[in-house]
Write a protein that holds these residues in place. Structure first.
Motif, PDB file in Angstrom:
ATOM      1  N   TRP A 124       0.813  -1.203   0.000  1.00  9.85           N
ATOM      2  CA  TRP A 124       0.000   0.000   0.000  1.00  9.85           C
ATOM      3  C   TRP A 124       0.855   1.264   0.000  1.00  9.85           C
ATOM      4  N   ILE A 125       2.073   1.166   0.513  1.00  6.42           N
ATOM      5  CA  ILE A 125       2.990   2.305   0.525  1.00  6.42           C
ATOM      6  C   ILE A 125       4.347   1.826   0.034  1.00  6.42           C
ATOM      7  N   GLN A 126       5.135   2.764  -0.484  1.00  4.21           N
ATOM      8  CA  GLN A 126       6.462   2.437  -0.988  1.00  4.21           C
ATOM      9  C   GLN A 126       7.562   2.810  -0.007  1.00  4.21           C
ATOM     10  N   GLU A 127       7.256   3.697   0.912  1.00  5.13           N
ATOM     11  CA  GLU A 127       8.208   4.095   1.951  1.00  5.13           C
ATOM     12  C   GLU A 127       7.446   4.321   3.239  1.00  5.13           C
ATOM     13  N   PRO A 128       8.104   4.199   4.394  1.00  2.00           N
ATOM     14  CA  PRO A 128       7.401   4.319   5.681  1.00  2.00           C
ATOM     15  C   PRO A 128       6.696   5.663   5.832  1.00  2.00           C
ATOM     16  N   LEU A 129       5.507   5.619   6.397  1.00  2.00           N
ATOM     17  CA  LEU A 129       4.774   6.839   6.710  1.00  2.00           C
ATOM     18  C   LEU A 129       5.392   7.507   7.932  1.00  2.00           C
ATOM     19  N   ARG A 130       5.350   8.808   7.943  1.00  2.00           N
ATOM     20  CA  ARG A 130       5.888   9.562   9.089  1.00  2.00           C
ATOM     21  C   ARG A 130       4.773   9.735  10.117  1.00  2.00           C
ATOM     22  N   LEU A 131       4.729   8.814  11.050  1.00  2.00           N
ATOM     23  CA  LEU A 131       3.679   8.815  12.057  1.00  2.00           C
ATOM     24  C   LEU A 131       4.157   9.332  13.402  1.00  2.00           C
ATOM     25  N   LEU A 132       5.449   9.603  13.510  1.00  2.00           N
ATOM     26  CA  LEU A 132       6.022  10.091  14.757  1.00  2.00           C
ATOM     27  C   LEU A 132       6.728  11.416  14.524  1.00  2.00           C
ATOM     28  N   TYR A 133       6.955  12.122  15.643  1.00  2.00           N
ATOM     29  CA  TYR A 133       7.691  13.385  15.632  1.00  2.00           C
ATOM     30  C   TYR A 133       7.020  14.406  14.724  1.00  2.00           C
ATOM     31  N   ASN A 134       5.689  14.415  14.775  1.00  2.00           N
ATOM     32  CA  ASN A 134       4.877  15.422  14.117  1.00  2.00           C
ATOM     33  C   ASN A 134       3.597  15.573  14.942  1.00  2.00           C
ATOM     34  N   GLU A 135       2.710  16.452  14.496  1.00  2.00           N
ATOM     35  CA  GLU A 135       1.487  16.690  15.262  1.00  2.00           C
ATOM     36  C   GLU A 135       0.591  15.458  15.302  1.00  2.00           C
ATOM     37  N   LEU A 136       0.608  14.666  14.245  1.00  6.41           N
ATOM     38  CA  LEU A 136      -0.189  13.439  14.228  1.00  6.41           C
ATOM     39  C   LEU A 136       0.227  12.512  15.366  1.00  6.41           C
ATOM     40  N   GLY A 137       1.525  12.303  15.529  1.00  7.19           N
ATOM     41  CA  GLY A 137       2.003  11.439  16.603  1.00  7.19           C
ATOM     42  C   GLY A 137       1.625  11.960  17.972  1.00  7.19           C
ATOM     43  N   VAL A 138       1.711  13.283  18.156  1.00  5.89           N
ATOM     44  CA  VAL A 138       1.343  13.876  19.445  1.00  5.89           C
ATOM     45  C   VAL A 138      -0.138  13.682  19.717  1.00  5.89           C
ATOM     46  N   VAL A 139      -0.977  13.890  18.702  1.00  6.02           N
ATOM     47  CA  VAL A 139      -2.427  13.718  18.878  1.00  6.02           C
ATOM     48  C   VAL A 139      -2.756  12.266  19.216  1.00  6.02           C
ATOM     49  N   ILE A 140      -2.090  11.320  18.570  1.00  8.90           N
ATOM     50  CA  ILE A 140      -2.316   9.904  18.881  1.00  8.90           C
ATOM     51  C   ILE A 140      -1.965   9.615  20.333  1.00  8.90           C
ATOM     52  N   GLY A 141      -0.812  10.100  20.771  1.00  6.87           N
ATOM     53  CA  GLY A 141      -0.401   9.873  22.152  1.00  6.87           C
ATOM     54  C   GLY A 141      -1.331  10.525  23.159  1.00  6.87           C
ATOM     55  N   LEU A 142      -1.762  11.754  22.880  1.00  6.52           N
ATOM     56  CA  LEU A 142      -2.666  12.445  23.799  1.00  6.52           C
ATOM     57  C   LEU A 142      -4.045  11.806  23.809  1.00  6.52           C
ATOM     58  N   THR A 143      -4.500  11.335  22.658  1.00  8.89           N
ATOM     59  CA  THR A 143      -5.793  10.646  22.600  1.00  8.89           C
ATOM     60  C   THR A 143      -5.769   9.392  23.454  1.00  8.89           C
TER      61      THR A 143
END
Length: 280
Positions: A133-152
Motif C-alpha cells: 500500500w505504501i512504498q516508503e514508511p509513513l511519518r507517524l512520529l515526531y509530528n502533530e499526528l504522533g502527538v495527537v495519537i499519544g494524547l488521545t
C-alpha cells in the motif's frame, strides 16, 4: 463560631498543605514572571509573546493539537460510552476496567510503546509495506499526528467516563417513547440522546482540552524537536536556558489562555440551543 470550629479544624491541615505546595509557589512564579534580567519589575516577558511571532505560533500549535485531541477522543469515546450505558452491570464493569487499566502503567512507558508501533520499523509501517500500500514508511512520529495519537490514548478515558455518566442518567423510556412515535434511530440520537448527554460532553471536552494544553511528557516524547508546544517551551526556558522569568510568563500565559478558552466555550454552549439542559 462553635459550629464552624470543627469544620475549620478538619480542613485546616489540607488548606495548609495546599497553601504551602501550590498557592504560594504559584504566587512566587507569578511575581517572578514580572522581573527582567536586572530583577526589576517589567512587562517585557509578556510583551515578548506579542512581539515575537515564534511564541504566538507555539501557542496556536498547542491549541490546535488540543482541539484535535478533543475531537479524536469525542469521536472514539462516544460510541464506547453509549455501549457502556446500554450494557449490563457486569459488562459495564469489564469495559470500565479495560478503559482504566492502561492508566496503571506510566505514561512514559505507554508513549514508548507507541514509538515502537508508529516508528519507521513499527508494525504499522511494516504491514503497509508488505501488502504494497505504501512504498516508503509513513511519518507517524515526531509530528502533530504522533502527538495527537499519544494524547488521545492518554486522555480518552476522561471523555468516555464523563459522557457515560450523563448517559447513565437518561431514562430509557424516553427513547422507547420516541421510537413508538415513529422517530428513527438517527432522530432519537439527535433529539433525545445527544441533548441529554451534553453535560457529559462538555465535561469531557473541557477535561481533555485542559489536560492536552498542559501536557508535557507526550509532546516531548512523541513530538521530539519538531513539535514544540507551550509546556515544552516553558520547561526549556526554565531548565535549559535558566530564564526563569520568561518560563514563568509563558506558563501563566498558557494557564490564562486555557481558562479563557474553556470559559468562553462553556458560556457559548450554555447560552445556545441546549441552555435548558444545564438549567435542569
Amino acid at each position: 463560631m462553635n459550629k464552624k470550629l470543627p469544620v475549620i479544624l478538619l480542613t485546616a491541615p489540607s488548606m495548609i498543605v495546599l497553601l504551602g505546595v501550590f498557592i504560594l509557589p504559584m504566587l512566587m512564579m507569578l511575581l517572578l514572571s514580572f522581573q527582567n534580567d536586572a530583577q526589576a519589575f517589567s512587562l517585557e516577558n509578556y510583551l515578548l509573546f506579542v512581539k515575537d511571532p515564534f511564541y504566538a505560533e507555539i501557542m496556536w500549535r498547542t491549541i490546535r493539537v488540543s482541539l484535535w485531541t478533543v475531537l479524536c477522543t469525542l469521536v472514539l469515546g462516544f460510541p464506547v460510552a453509549m455501549y457502556m450505558a446500554q450494557a449490563s452491570g457486569k459488562m459495564r464493569g469489564i469495559v470500565t476496567m479495560l478503559i482504566l487499566a492502561p492508566h496503571l502503567i506510566s505514561v512514559v512507558i505507554r508513549n514508548f510503546g507507541w514509538v515502537v508501533v508508529l516508528g519507521d520499523k513499527g508494525w504499522i509501517n511494516e504491514l503497509l509495506l508488505k501488502i504494497g500500500w505504501i512504498q516508503e514508511p509513513l511519518r507517524l512520529l515526531y509530528n502533530e499526528l504522533g502527538v495527537v495519537i499519544g494524547l488521545t490514548d492518554a486522555f480518552i478515558a476522561y471523555m468516555v467516563l464523563a459522557i457515560a455518566t450523563s448517559l447513565y442518567a437518561i431514562d430509557p423510556s424516553l427513547s422507547k417513547a420516541a421510537s413508538i412515535l415513529g422517530a428513527s434511530r438517527t432522530r432519537i440520537f439527535l433529539t433525545v440522546t445527544l441533548p441529554l448527554s451534553l453535560p457529559g460532553i462538555i465535561a469531557g471536552t473541557t477535561l481533555v482540552f485542559s489536560l492536552s494544553m498542559s501536557a508535557f511528557v507526550t509532546p516531548a516524547l512523541m513530538g521530539g524537536t519538531s513539535v514544540k508546544v507551550m509546556p515544552v517551551i516553558a520547561y526549556e526556558q526554565i531548565m535549559s536556558t535558566l530564564n526563569w522569568p520568561l518560563g514563568a510568563a509563558l506558563a501563566f500565559l498558557l494557564l490564562g489562555s486555557t481558562i479563557l478558552l474553556v470559559t468562553l466555550y462553556s458560556r457559548l454552549i450554555e447560552t445556545k440551543r441546549y441552555k435548558e439542559v444545564f438549567a435542569s
